[in-house]
Enzyme design. Structure first.
Site, mmCIF file in Angstrom:
data_model
loop_
_atom_site.group_PDB
_atom_site.id
_atom_site.type_symbol
_atom_site.label_atom_id
_atom_site.label_comp_id
_atom_site.label_asym_id
_atom_site.label_seq_id
_atom_site.Cartn_x
_atom_site.Cartn_y
_atom_site.Cartn_z
ATOM 1 C CD GLU A 274 -2.362 1.923 2.128
ATOM 2 O OE1 GLU A 274 -3.128 2.858 1.915
ATOM 3 O OE2 GLU A 274 -1.776 1.773 3.203
ATOM 4 C CB CYS A 308 -1.934 6.500 2.436
ATOM 5 S SG CYS A 308 -0.358 6.001 3.159
#
Length: 508
Positions: A274, A308
């Site tokens: 990720e 993020c």
């Protein structure tokens, strides 16, 4: 745990972080957990850890070498058979015990998290520690009900089955923005539940909290070697964990540049990555402007923008631009920076000097392009450290602005405008990331049109781009710089297992 050393603080400086060869006598030193032992890294060097929130000296990390990683991999291999013999329900029960241990130490963990990472104690740190416990509870619940299949086959005498087996030894490399919850939700809980042994390399600037989490795992009775903690620089210990032949799979959350390097270095191994995001929030002409501005303001300034999936940039229809920006400035005005233990504080500092440098660079680029800074725009004055960055709203940006193209990872709200859907999609695609997005509209038709067209892994409608629950699949879209694979609930468990097939001839 306290380790005592005698020395001065003189030493070289590496990448802007103070590295010393020895430490002050009586200072707490975080060390590795390898197998059944707490051991200092063999580098003979220590990273001095200061709080980004208060400036106080917190302790030291004993830095490790590639040889330390090799010992951790060996310990992980030694624990694999123990984990296998435990079985699914026993591992689930163990995960529950870890969650209970985290709960027992929640206030101490949250205090350390607040000091080391910088997030406010009441508004964010306590919630993150609760999320760490939830990571183990979710894995325990999900693994018990994760079914596989019996397949119909052409041969009437045959039966075909599938079942799940752990991949083996996972190298897990985790970031500094959510150093308690993210490792537990994404990796440690699922790894333990599925029977994988782990070599864990946390980010150096937030490794003290990793040591405290390891203490919780030990208290809960996690077998020696099942989770091994190795502290140090990613370029050395992280790289060695990725390339080591005894590591079977890799899990990583962090920057796209580091993720790309891991993908190259770990080529041929299963990867769960990720990576970065630059989530566009698209506000259409028919949106509830007041609601949208309030929602995205929360998504932009939470954790000082260090998420993020944060609301990194705003693409707003020209007809509602002024009203939306007015609401966004109001949202920025409600942010409260200050004492991280004050219940009224809502936003802390950036975690490290590199993040501050990036924010300053992106703001300088915006101003060079004649963008308008409506509020904020620089380092907050009168704070304990220079890592506090003002909540910022910027308009008049061009498509080429770094605030639009790159991931800023800070408390800044860049606003661009569009007139047509085609312009909105082009702006959204002008950044190479594809992790998350948000769309604000009162039309279900347009909501689906945008959701199905945007090249991202998550689209939240009438909600901030960073909304997520731990059982929902999350990850980057193919062809973007945002990663590979899916985390979240059963999806993480499946990523950490091999699906094995067995056929039996019942006539023999």
């Amino acid at each position: 745990m306290t380790v005592f050393f005698k020395s001065s603080l003189d030493g070289p400086n590496l990448r802007g972080m103070p590295i010393v060869t020895e430490t002050e006598s009586g200072k707490t030193v975080g060390v590795n957990r390898i197998g059944a032992d707490w051991v200092a890294g063999s580098a003979g060097r220590f990273l001095k850890v200061d709080s980004p929130a208060t400036g106080e000296h917190l302790g030291y990390l004993a830095l490790s070498t590639r040889a330390d990683v090799g010992r951790a991999v060996a310990a992980a291999h030694g624990a694999r058979e123990t984990l296998r013999r435990m079985g699914v329900f026993a591992r689930a029960a163990l995960c529950m015990k870890v969650a209970d241990a985290i709960d027992r130490h929640a206030d101490d963990l949250a205090r350390l998290l607040c000091l080391e990472q910088g997030k406010p104690f009441h508004k964010e740190a306590k919630a993150e520690v609760a999320g760490a416990a939830l990571g183990f509870r979710n894995a325990a619940e999900q693994i018990k009900w994760l079914e596989t299949a019996c397949f119909p086959v052409a041969d009437a005498n045959k039966r075909a089955f599938s079942f799940l087996q752990p991949k083996g030894v996972f190298a897990i490399i985790t970031p500094w923005n959510f150093p308690a919850a993210l490792p537990c939700l994404y990796y440690l809980g699922p790894a333990l539940a599925t029977g994988n042994a782990v070599v864990w390399v946390p980010a150096p600037t937030t490794s003290l909290i990793a040591v405290k989490l390891m203490e919780c795992l030990i208290e809960a009775g996690v077998p020696d070697g099942a989770v091994n903690l190795v502290l140090g620089e990613g370029a050395e210990v992280g790289d060695e964990a990725v390339i080591h032949p005894g590591v079977h799979a890799i899990g990583f959350t962090g920057s796209s540049a580091t993720g790309a390097a891991i993908a190259r270095r770990g080529a041929g191994k299963p990867l769960l990555l990720e990576m970065g995001g630059n989530g566009p929030t698209i506000v259409l002409a028919d949106a509830d402007v007041e609601m949208a501005a309030a929602q995205v303001g929360a998504g932009c300034f939470a954790n000082a923008g260090q998420i993020c999936t944060a609301t990194e940039r705003f693409l707003v229809h020209q007809s509602i631009h002024d009203d939306f920006v007015e609401g966004l400035v109001k949202a920025a005005g409600k942010v409260r920076m200050g004492d991280p233990f004050d219940p009224e504080t809502t936003m802390g500092p950036l975690n490290n000097a590199a993040s501050l440098d990036k924010m300053l660079s992106h703001m300088a680029d915006a101003e060079a392009r004649q963008a308008r800074v409506l509020t904020g725009g620089g380092i907050a004055k009168g704070k304990p450290t220079n890592l506090y960055f003002e909540p910022t709203v910027v308009t008049g940006l061009t498509r080429e602005s770094l605030l639009n193209v790159e991931e800023s990872f800070g408390p800044v709200a860049p606003v661009l405008t569009f007139d047509t859907d085609e312009e909105a999609f082009a702006l959204a695609a002008s950044s190479p990331y594809g992790l998350s997005a948000a769309v604000f509209t009162n039309s279900i038709k347009r909501a689906f049109h945008y959701t199905e067209t945007l090249r991202v892994g998550i689209v939240n409608v009438n909600e901030m781009s960073c909304y997520w629950e731990p059982h929902i699949p999350a990850g980057g879209a193919a062809g973007t710089n945002s990663g590979l694979g899916r985390t979240g609930g059963r999806h993480t468990l499946m990523e950490m297992c091999d699906l094995k097939t067995m056929t039996v001839d019942v006539s023999r």
